[in-house]
Design a protein around this motif. Structure first.
Motif, PDB file in Angstrom:
ATOM      1  N   GLU A   5      18.552  11.136   5.904  1.00  0.00           N
ATOM      2  CA  GLU A   5      19.103  12.368   6.463  1.00  0.00           C
ATOM      3  C   GLU A   5      17.920  13.261   6.825  1.00  0.00           C
ATOM      4  O   GLU A   5      17.105  13.595   5.962  1.00  0.00           O
ATOM      5  N   LEU A   6      17.800  13.630   8.110  1.00  0.00           N
ATOM      6  CA  LEU A   6      16.661  14.434   8.548  1.00  0.00           C
ATOM      7  C   LEU A   6      16.734  15.859   8.021  1.00  0.00           C
ATOM      8  O   LEU A   6      17.804  16.471   7.986  1.00  0.00           O
ATOM      9  N   ALA A   7      15.585  16.405   7.639  1.00  0.00           N
ATOM     10  CA  ALA A   7      15.513  17.764   7.088  1.00  0.00           C
ATOM     11  C   ALA A   7      15.991  18.800   8.105  1.00  0.00           C
ATOM     12  O   ALA A   7      16.708  19.729   7.751  1.00  0.00           O
ATOM     13  N   GLU A   8      15.600  18.652   9.375  1.00  0.00           N
ATOM     14  CA  GLU A   8      15.953  19.638  10.398  1.00  0.00           C
ATOM     15  C   GLU A   8      17.402  19.558  10.834  1.00  0.00           C
ATOM     16  O   GLU A   8      17.926  20.511  11.410  1.00  0.00           O
ATOM     17  N   ALA A   9      17.997  18.408  10.632  1.00  0.00           N
ATOM     18  CA  ALA A   9      19.355  18.189  11.127  1.00  0.00           C
ATOM     19  C   ALA A   9      20.089  17.261  10.168  1.00  0.00           C
ATOM     20  O   ALA A   9      20.142  16.055  10.381  1.00  0.00           O
ATOM     21  N   PRO A  10      20.659  17.801   9.086  1.00  0.00           N
ATOM     22  CA  PRO A  10      21.283  16.958   8.070  1.00  0.00           C
ATOM     23  C   PRO A  10      22.409  16.050   8.587  1.00  0.00           C
ATOM     24  O   PRO A  10      22.733  15.070   7.940  1.00  0.00           O
ATOM     25  N   ARG A  11      22.972  16.373   9.742  1.00  0.00           N
ATOM     26  CA  ARG A  11      24.017  15.482  10.291  1.00  0.00           C
ATOM     27  C   ARG A  11      23.422  14.261  10.967  1.00  0.00           C
ATOM     28  O   ARG A  11      24.142  13.326  11.297  1.00  0.00           O
ATOM     29  N   ILE A  12      22.111  14.273  11.191  1.00  0.00           N
ATOM     30  CA  ILE A  12      21.456  13.120  11.811  1.00  0.00           C
ATOM     31  C   ILE A  12      20.907  12.230  10.712  1.00  0.00           C
ATOM     32  O   ILE A  12      20.152  12.674   9.850  1.00  0.00           O
TER      33      ILE A  12
END
Length: 145
Positions: free
Chosen positions: A88-95
C-alpha cells in the motif's frame, strides 16, 4: 524472469521503472489530481481523459502477502519458497502494488525468510539491474531490516 505484458495505458509505468523511477498515473482534469493504479484512459472520479505521471516516494507498507508452495509458475520453481507481497503506497493508500520483498535490489526472490514478513511493515521500492530486456521490476526492501 517473466516480463510484463505492456499495453498502451501502462507503457509509461514500465518506461519509468526502466529508469529506476516509481510513478503512478494521476488525473490532470481541473481540480481533481486523483492518483490511480492500474493506469486507465479515464479518471474514475471526475471522468476526465487528461492524465499525467507523478513520481511517488516508493514508500509504503505491506498490506498482504503470500508464500507460494509449490510455485505456480515453472520459471520460479528453483527459487521456492519465495514471497509475493502487496504494498500500500504511503501517498495513496488506495493504490496497492504487487511485488516481492527482497534483501537488496539484485537479491533473489527468496532472499528474505518468510518469518520476517509482517503485515504493516514499512518498505521502500528498489529496482534491480536490467535483465537484458530493458525491464526493471519494482521490488521492495524493509525500511528497517
Amino acid at each position: 524472469m517473466l516480463t510484463p505484458v505492456v499495453d498502451d495505458d501502462g507503457a509509461p509505468f514500465w518506461e519509468y521503472t526502466a529508469r529506476g523511477e516509481l510513478r503512478v498515473q494521476a488525473c490532470a482534469g481541473p481540480g481533481c489530481g486523483e492518483l490511480r493504479f492500474p493506469p486507465r484512459p479515464c479518471c474514475p472520479h471526475c471522468h476526465s481523459f487528461d492524465s499525467e505521471w507523478r513520481r511517488v516516494s516508493g514508500r509504503g507498507r505491506i498490506w498482504s502477502y503470500v508464500i507460494p508452495h509449490p510455485p505456480l509458475l515453472p520459471e520460479y520453481a528453483a527459487l521456492a519458497p519465495y514471497n509475493v507481497i502487496v504494498v500500500e503506497l504511503a501517498e495513496a493508500p488506495r493504490i496497492r502494488l504487487v511485488g516481492n520483498l527482497v534483501s537488496g535490489p539484485d537479491a533473489p526472490l527468496n532472499s528474505v525468510p518468510g518469518q520476517r514478513i509482517r503485515i504493516g511493515a514499512r518498505v521502500q521500492v528498489v529496482f534491480g539491474t536490467d535483465g537484458g530486456d530493458g525491464v526493471r521490476l519494482p521490488r521492495w526492501v524493509l525500511e528497517r531490516p
